[in-house]
Design a protein around this motif. Structure first.
Motif, PDB file in Angstrom:
ATOM      1  N   VAL A 236       0.894  -1.087   0.001  1.00 59.81           N
ATOM      2  CA  VAL A 236      -0.427   0.234  -0.017  1.00 59.81           C
ATOM      3  C   VAL A 236       0.858   1.078   0.646  1.00 59.81           C
ATOM      4  O   VAL A 236       2.269   1.198   0.513  1.00 59.81           O
ATOM      5  N   SER A 237      -0.122   2.300  -0.475  1.00 58.67           N
ATOM      6  CA  SER A 237       0.770   3.572  -0.280  1.00 58.67           C
ATOM      7  C   SER A 237       1.078   4.470   1.102  1.00 58.67           C
ATOM      8  O   SER A 237       0.636   3.900   1.764  1.00 58.67           O
ATOM      9  N   ALA A 238       1.967   4.442   1.320  1.00 63.31           N
ATOM     10  CA  ALA A 238       2.864   5.667   2.612  1.00 63.31           C
ATOM     11  C   ALA A 238       2.443   6.725   2.520  1.00 63.31           C
ATOM     12  O   ALA A 238       2.780   7.459   3.531  1.00 63.31           O
ATOM     13  N   ASN A 239       1.529   7.108   1.576  1.00 67.02           N
ATOM     14  CA  ASN A 239       0.842   8.388   1.562  1.00 67.02           C
ATOM     15  C   ASN A 239      -1.045   8.337   1.910  1.00 67.02           C
ATOM     16  O   ASN A 239      -1.833   7.553   1.732  1.00 67.02           O
ATOM     17  N   CYS A 240      -0.997   9.054   2.994  1.00 73.05           N
ATOM     18  CA  CYS A 240      -2.685   8.521   3.348  1.00 73.05           C
ATOM     19  C   CYS A 240      -2.861  10.188   4.474  1.00 73.05           C
ATOM     20  O   CYS A 240      -2.555  10.152   5.964  1.00 73.05           O
ATOM     21  N   PRO A 241      -3.054  11.446   4.201  1.00 76.91           N
ATOM     22  CA  PRO A 241      -3.646  12.421   4.612  1.00 76.91           C
ATOM     23  C   PRO A 241      -4.560  11.990   6.100  1.00 76.91           C
ATOM     24  O   PRO A 241      -5.744  11.151   6.220  1.00 76.91           O
ATOM     25  N   ALA A 242      -4.585  12.761   7.144  1.00 82.36           N
ATOM     26  CA  ALA A 242      -5.224  12.948   8.201  1.00 82.36           C
ATOM     27  C   ALA A 242      -6.402  12.825   7.302  1.00 82.36           C
ATOM     28  O   ALA A 242      -6.476  14.314   7.297  1.00 82.36           O
ATOM     29  N   GLU A 243      -7.640  12.209   8.313  1.00 79.12           N
ATOM     30  CA  GLU A 243      -8.762  12.815   8.072  1.00 79.12           C
ATOM     31  C   GLU A 243      -9.520  13.835   9.385  1.00 79.12           C
ATOM     32  O   GLU A 243      -9.150  14.023  10.565  1.00 79.12           O
ATOM     33  N   PRO A 244      -9.849  14.878   8.540  1.00 77.19           N
ATOM     34  CA  PRO A 244     -10.118  16.241   9.478  1.00 77.19           C
ATOM     35  C   PRO A 244     -11.387  15.491  10.418  1.00 77.19           C
ATOM     36  O   PRO A 244     -12.435  15.018  10.184  1.00 77.19           O
ATOM     37  N   MET A 245     -11.719  15.758  11.805  1.00 78.29           N
ATOM     38  CA  MET A 245     -12.586  14.771  12.956  1.00 78.29           C
ATOM     39  C   MET A 245     -13.215  15.864  13.667  1.00 78.29           C
ATOM     40  O   MET A 245     -12.233  16.718  13.824  1.00 78.29           O
TER      41      MET A 245
END
Length: 657
Positions: free
Chosen positions: A252-261
């Motif tokens: 899998v990609s190492a790019n995963c923006p943090a979800e605004p919670m």
């Protein structure tokens, strides 16, 4: 409340240890005047106090509209604000020099080790977040973790938080039955586990308990099991359900923006024992918890950029959540994780770790300290512990002599001790010294953290006098307070907010602990007031253990109480009535102890089982537990026995019948 015997012993405590001038000079909070100014500022305008700190200490994607929405007993903090705790623990450090600083140092029990910088940890968390997405996990889905103390446990927590999937970490010592109950209650979609871990010179299997918990589709919500290869043990495999961590991570990609919670989005559920037998799912949300764990860690441990911090707790408990993972990493600290424990092959292993990594901040439990004392001074004295500058204690009240040993032998007489009182439910420290400011007294958790309005009251909510035993309460909401019991708002209200009747709209948070306050305003926590035992810092409900015993075909009835134990703090003492066809024997005792281990886990194993023909009961059938506590402790049975159905029962119990 019958606190007199405990109170008499601690009232003798006159020793006071002020911070050294040298330590205070460099500390973040450097005097009692500075502490008092912060405390007074928070008390005068709590919302403004927390809002200012939230703006200074955290990165927000969107600022809040309302600091506190308090509809007793339900609180919402930083309403309308958006952030992500994984972002605050990782991403914001990557644009600073901390990018290449050690975030996690891990030491495995067999001696293997690993260090992850903030950049490396960020990469692995992003990959695992994408793995979870590939397994169908979406924002709001719950993920169960049943893990040993390995870096993947922290990585999995941060990955869940990154995509907005609340995690529920279940201590690896719990049995398959306890695991099943918690996974079902949380309706977990994915379980993350390992083949096993290492503990006290042996490999301890974990995957088989997960398989057992999930057999016959008994947790229908679970779709996948993600497995870390740690010990190399052979495991059963369910094709289509089970996935190896090491096989999917590279894909899998190492790019995963943090979800605004949203600030009030659920971050995790953590199960804690309750008096009714059914564990309580304590719900913590994102914004307030992030702020409070960040700030309490920063001020209580006086964190400096050069520190190596080690908390010896397991991530399966709140201490591991708040003060191994979220609090330290939010501050950009170096947090050490250790898989092992003092064991026959190396009873001095803790001091080896301190020496090897130059640990400066050391946080452990009184039960561990008492075990260290029994092992003797020679083990720590054989190591170089000069790197230590602050010692901490957590999990239960510490007796003054253990405090003194800790101060003298481990701290060399130079290290302030931060004796912290708090709970799963509070999220972070509530009573604690600030090491550069607070003169400490052995056995006292000292004073409330700024922003915490703690008090000691009677059963009607009236404040009690100096040195009078009462109930420990909190008078005003704080950011990291639990929001509810998962799926049971009514239980939340009853358990924590209506035990002491609300008056004039004033709700008091009831902690369930007895305490007193001395003439200097120092708090002395005396222990639980309910039927929850504190065994080696682990809270266990008596009803859970009784239910486990009664589930054995030989047991007709069981009553469990706590008995003081020099090392564990409290030990489990069980009174058992047998079914007619069974006879008391040592073999049956051993079988029942193992049965409790199978049902709940090794932490709940009774230290003693006493067989009896009957239990002391009122005429209405209620077991009179105070008599059993007296008997278990070898004390004289005191109190009114006129309500007893059968007065002869007590005499038989005294004789061990």
């Amino acid at each position: 409340m019958a606190q007199s015997s405990s109170i008499e012993s601690v009232l003798q405590e006159q020793r006071v240890f002020p911070p050294s001038a040298e330590f205070a000079q460099q500390a973040r909070i450097s005097s009692m005047a500075a502490y008092q100014a912060l405390y007074d500022k928070a008390a005068a305008d709590p919302a403004a106090f927390w809002a200012e700190l939230a703006e200074q200490e955290l990165d927000w994607f969107k600022k809040w509209d309302t600091v506190l929405d308090w509809q007793p007993p339900f609180a919402k903090w930083f309403v309308g604000g958006q952030l992500n705790i994984s972002y605050n623990c990782l991403d914001r450090h990557l644009t600073t020099w901390r990018r290449n600083k050690a975030a996690l140092i891990w030491e495995g029990e067999p001696g293997d080790s690993r260090t992850l910088t903030y950049a490396q940890l960020h990469r692995e968390v992003c990959q695992m977040a994408n793995v979870l997405k590939s397994l169908g996990v979406q924002k709001g889905d719950r993920v169960g973790l049943y893990m040993p103390m390995i870096p993947e446990a922290a990585i999995a927590m941060l990955a869940c938080a990154r995509i907005g999937a609340p995690h529920t970490v279940i201590f690896g010592g719990f049995s398959a039955e306890a695991l099943r109950d918690r996974l079902n209650d949380a309706e977990a979609k994915v379980v993350i586990t390992a083949d096993g871990g290492f503990r006290k010179d042996k490999a301890v299997a974990l995957k088989p308990a997960v398989d057992q918990a999930l057999e016959d589709d008994s947790v229908p919500s679970v779709q996948h099991v993600l497995v870390v290869k740690r010990t190399g043990a052979e495991v059963d495999w369910s094709e289509g359900r089970d996935v190896w961590w090491h096989e999917v991570q590279p894909t899998v990609s190492a790019n995963c923006p943090a979800e605004p919670m949203d600030s009030e989005d659920m971050l995790f559920i953590l199960y804690t024992s309750g008096t009714t037998g059914k564990p309580k799912g304590v719900v913590h949300t994102t914004g307030g918890y992030n702020l409070y764990t960040h700030l309490t860690f920063k001020w209580t441990f006086d964190i400096q950029d050069t520190d190596v911090y080690w908390c010896t707790a397991d991530v399966g408990w709140i201490t591991g959540h708040s003060y191994i993972v979220y609090g330290p990493l939010s501050n950009g600290a170096t947090s050490l994780m250790y898989e092992g424990a003092p064991r026959p092959s190396n009873p001095g292993c803790f001091w080896d770790v301190v020496e090897k990594y130059g640990v400066s901040l050391f946080y452990t439990a009184p039960t561990a300290i008492r075990a260290f004392i029994k092992m003797g001074d020679q083990l720590p004295q054989a190591r170089d512990l000069s790197s230590l500058r602050i010692l901490g204690t957590v999990g239960e009240p510490i007796n003054p002599e253990a405090w003194m040993w800790y101060h003298r032998v481990i701290g060399g007489g130079r290290c302030p001790i931060v004796d912290t009182w708090w709970q799963t439910e509070t999220g972070g420290f509530m009573l604690t010294p600030l090491p550069g400011a607070t003169p400490t007294k052995p056995g006292s958790a000292t004073k409330p953290f700024p922003g915490i309005q703690a008090d000691i009251v009677d059963s009607e909510g009236n404040p009690v006098g100096d040195n009078e035993g009462g109930y420990l309460v909190v008078r005003h909401p704080w950011p990291s307070m639990m929001r509810t019991v998962y799926g049971d708002d009514d239980r939340f209200r009853r358990t924590y907010w209506e035990h002491i009747p609300p008056k004039d709209g004033q709700y008091l948070y009831f902690a369930g602990d007895g305490a007193r306050k001395d003439k200097d305003g120092y708090f002395w926590v005396m222990g639980r007031t309910d039927d929850v035992l504190n065994v080696s810092g682990h809270r266990l409900g008596t009803m859970e253990i009784e239910s486990a015993l009664v589930s054995h075909p030989a047991v007709a009835e069981a009553a469990v109480v706590g008995r003081k134990d020099e090392v564990k703090g409290e030990d489990v003492y069980a009174f058992v009535t047998l079914e007619g066809t069974y006879s008391p024997s040592d073999d049956l005792k051993a079988e029942l102890k193992q049965h409790v281990v199978n049902e709940i886990g090794a932490i709940a194993r009774p230290g003693e089982i006493q067989f009896t023909d009957a239990l002391p009961k009122t005429r209405s059938g209620k077991i009179i537990r105070r008599f059993l506590r007296n008997l278990a402790s070898g004390e004289a049975v005191v109190g009114d026995a006129t309500t007893m159905e059968d007065q002869s029962v007590l005499e038989k119990l005294r004789q061990g019948a």
